[in-house]
Design a protein around this motif. Structure first.
Motif, short mmCIF file in Angstrom:
data_model
loop_
_atom_site.label_atom_id
_atom_site.label_comp_id
_atom_site.label_asym_id
_atom_site.label_seq_id
_atom_site.Cartn_x
_atom_site.Cartn_y
_atom_site.Cartn_z
N LYS A 93 0.82 -1.20 0.00
CA LYS A 93 0.00 0.00 0.00
C LYS A 93 0.85 1.25 0.00
O LYS A 93 0.40 2.32 -0.37
N LEU A 94 2.08 1.11 0.43
CA LEU A 94 2.96 2.26 0.45
C LEU A 94 3.04 2.84 -0.95
O LEU A 94 3.52 2.20 -1.87
N LYS A 95 2.60 4.03 -1.09
CA LYS A 95 2.45 4.62 -2.41
C LYS A 95 3.76 4.63 -3.19
O LYS A 95 4.82 4.70 -2.65
N ARG A 96 3.60 4.54 -4.48
CA ARG A 96 4.72 4.77 -5.38
C ARG A 96 5.82 3.71 -5.31
O ARG A 96 6.69 3.69 -6.16
N SER A 97 5.84 2.89 -4.30
CA SER A 97 6.96 1.97 -4.25
C SER A 97 6.59 0.59 -4.76
O SER A 97 7.40 -0.07 -5.41
N THR A 98 5.39 0.15 -4.52
CA THR A 98 5.09 -1.23 -4.87
C THR A 98 3.67 -1.42 -5.36
O THR A 98 2.99 -2.32 -4.90
N ASP A 99 3.23 -0.60 -6.28
CA ASP A 99 1.86 -0.82 -6.71
C ASP A 99 1.75 -1.32 -8.16
O ASP A 99 0.69 -1.32 -8.72
N THR A 100 2.87 -1.72 -8.71
CA THR A 100 2.79 -2.34 -10.02
C THR A 100 3.70 -3.56 -10.02
O THR A 100 4.53 -3.72 -9.15
N GLU A 101 3.51 -4.37 -11.03
CA GLU A 101 4.29 -5.59 -11.14
C GLU A 101 5.78 -5.27 -11.13
O GLU A 101 6.54 -5.80 -10.34
N TYR A 102 6.15 -4.37 -12.01
CA TYR A 102 7.55 -3.99 -12.13
C TYR A 102 8.12 -3.58 -10.78
O TYR A 102 9.15 -4.06 -10.33
N ARG A 103 7.40 -2.66 -10.13
CA ARG A 103 7.94 -2.09 -8.90
C ARG A 103 8.01 -3.11 -7.78
O ARG A 103 8.92 -3.08 -6.95
N LEU A 104 7.03 -4.00 -7.74
CA LEU A 104 7.05 -5.01 -6.68
C LEU A 104 8.28 -5.88 -6.82
O LEU A 104 9.02 -6.09 -5.86
N ILE A 105 8.50 -6.38 -8.01
CA ILE A 105 9.65 -7.27 -8.22
C ILE A 105 10.95 -6.50 -7.99
O ILE A 105 11.88 -7.01 -7.37
N ALA A 106 10.97 -5.27 -8.47
CA ALA A 106 12.17 -4.45 -8.26
C ALA A 106 12.43 -4.29 -6.77
O ALA A 106 13.56 -4.40 -6.31
N GLN A 107 11.37 -4.05 -6.04
CA GLN A 107 11.49 -3.87 -4.59
C GLN A 107 12.03 -5.14 -3.93
O GLN A 107 12.93 -5.09 -3.10
N LEU A 108 11.49 -6.26 -4.35
CA LEU A 108 11.94 -7.53 -3.80
C LEU A 108 13.43 -7.74 -4.09
O LEU A 108 14.19 -8.15 -3.23
N ALA A 109 13.81 -7.45 -5.32
CA ALA A 109 15.20 -7.62 -5.70
C ALA A 109 16.10 -6.69 -4.90
O ALA A 109 17.19 -7.06 -4.48
N THR A 110 15.60 -5.48 -4.67
CA THR A 110 16.39 -4.53 -3.88
C THR A 110 16.61 -5.05 -2.47
O THR A 110 17.68 -4.91 -1.91
N GLU A 111 15.57 -5.66 -1.91
CA GLU A 111 15.69 -6.22 -0.57
C GLU A 111 16.78 -7.28 -0.52
O GLU A 111 17.40 -7.51 0.49
N LEU A 112 16.97 -7.93 -1.66
CA LEU A 112 18.00 -8.96 -1.72
C LEU A 112 19.35 -8.37 -2.07
O LEU A 112 20.29 -9.09 -2.37
#
Length: 439
Positions: free
Chosen positions: A139-158
């Motif tokens: 729900k955090l705006k702008r960071s994870t509301d699309t497919e691209y961003r979610l996966i990117a976010q996950l990868a960043t966490e790694l």
DNA sequence: CCTCCACCGGAAAGCCGGGTCA
DNA sequence: TGACCCGGCTTTCCGGTGGAGG
């Protein structure tokens, strides 16, 4: 704004710094360094003294924030046990089932999930079991509301940084899988507010995520959290079956449970004896009134404390709760409105200016006419009615207006629009809108 | 009972500003 | 530099519809 917050402190410090070196004032007269006059010590001292003396009802405000994880989680023993049972296999190196959690807002879903996984990681660390928990709030705006961003976010966490845009989505998946393969581990991915993700990005993402195990040695389990119970029914059947291999339901807290939660947190958060009789009970009652939302209760209590602080009260009165509720609602509306873009302001202004002479039953057509006129007057491009219709829906969802579709029979179908902003706030809001429109 | 209004709301496509990469 | 990609916002197109009034 609080007077003694950190920004204020730094500002003071900066002033002090200037004074210590000596500086020129506006009239270009040199003001000698502080220590020459021996005021400095006194000035700063009084500031610090004031800071310390400033009485606050709070001892540790953190304990009232929704992100705070207490030592023990009350009234969720069953759910914790279930969750532990489901996730435990990970300690033996097996892949736990995907888990789906749902319950209304403020029923402790996120808290329980975080708490349980935290314990899990501790044990895993002690036993040297390769396990990693990734927590994503969709729900955090702008960071994870699309497919691209979610996966990117996950990868960043790694630890694999991915540019925020530009790459093909396929490429991002590949990078993510590479990151997973780099170290063979078990992963548990917590997707908080997963319904938000699906409503914006579609269930494609989830499908890909559930299938990703096939391309990697590491094992991935998904833990979805949603407060929309119906959400799961609208998913692709394949996703549905694999995502909800296991399900846990979080029932709302009742008033007594909220009371005990509040007491637990209040003990940590407030100084001794600042809570007047009945304050906690009232907070709990307010929150239980709308479906046992503990987060709301905590927020209410926190804001009540802030109100008491600002008024320089030594204790939190029952009345402060009412004030707190009012303030929360006011801040919410103000926040929503000020962060909207200009077109939204124009439209809202049209609605508000139409309200006095038409009472509380406006129709899309009239609003659109006013809006068009307003656009011409302010030299703004006019959006189509289709778009305006969508914006009205958005306002409706945000809860600042109420728009119901009605039929006027022979005279067509339209939306019946009424304003939900408290009367007392209208002048102020109009002013804000006017200013934004002018510029 | 049928008609027909005035808009609803889904789908798809276009434009634009942000970006990557070779 | 140009070819591509993405997301957000918007337009275009168009089928759909509850119910007052004939």
């Amino acid at each position: 704004m609080e007077k003694y917050n950190i920004k204020y402190f730094y500002k003071r410090l900066y002033c002090f710094h200037k004074k210590r070196r000596g500086a020129y004032n506006k009239a270009n007269a040199y003001i000698p360094p502080f220590h020459l006059e021996n005021i400095m010590e006194r000035g700063l001292e009084t500031f610090f003294e004031g800071f310390l003396k400033k009485e606050s009802v709070f001892f540790d405000k953190k304990a009232l924030q929704s992100s705070y994880i207490p030592e023990t989680v009350n009234h969720r023993e069953d759910q914790i046990k279930q969750m532990a049972n489901i996730l435990a296999p990970v300690l033996k190196g097996d892949k736990p089932s995907n888990l789906f959690i749902y319950g209304k807002t403020g029923t402790g879903k996120t808290l329980t999930a975080k708490y349980t996984t935290q314990q899990l990681t501790e044990i895993a660390k002690r036993e040297n079991i390769p396990l990693e928990i990734l927590y994503i709030n969709c729900k955090l705006k702008r960071s994870t509301d699309t497919e691209y961003r979610l996966i990117a976010q996950l990868a960043t966490e790694l630890g694999k940084s991915i540019p925020p845009t530009g790459l093909p989505t396929e490429e991002v998946y590949k990078a993510f899988i590479r990151a997973l393969n780099r170290q063979q581990r078990n992963y548990i991915i917590i997707l908080d507010e997963i319904d938000q993700l699906v409503s914006k990005a579609g269930d494609n993402v989830l499908y890909n995520l559930t299938r990703i195990n096939e391309d990697t040695e590491s094992q991935i389990s998904l833990l979805g959290i949603s407060n929309d119970i119906m959400f799961i029914d609208n998913l692709d059947p394949r996703v549905k079956s694999s995502l909800s291999e296991e399900e846990i339901v979080f029932p709302p807290y009742n008033a007594l449970q909220i009371q005990s939660i509040l007491k637990q947190r209040a003990e940590l958060a407030f100084n001794k004896g600042v809570l007047m009789e009945g304050v906690i009970e009232k907070c709990a009652a307010y929150a239980a009134r709308d479906h046992g939302d503990a987060r709301r209760a905590l927020e209410l209590l926190r804001v009540a404390g802030e109100v008491a602080d600002r008024k320089n009260l030594k204790a939190i009165m029952i009345d402060n709760i009412d004030e707190a509720e009012e303030k929360i609602e006011k801040d919410r509306i103000l926040d929503i409105i000020t962060t909207q873009p200009k077109q939204y302001h124009l439209l809202l202004f049209s609605i508000l200016s139409l309200k006095p002479n038409r009472g509380n039953a406006l129709f899309t057509g009239e609003v659109y006419e006013i809006y068009k006129a307003l656009c011409k007057k302010t030299n703004t491009t006019i959006l189509t009615q289709r778009r305006v219709s969508d914006i009205i829906s958005e306002f409706d969802m945000l809860g600042i207006i109420n728009a119901k579709v009605i039929s006027k029979g022979r005279y067509g179908r339209t939306r019946d629009i009424s304003v939900e902003i408290p009367e007392a706030m209208l002048p102020r809001i109009k002013k804000i809108l006017e200013e934004s429109i002018r510029i």
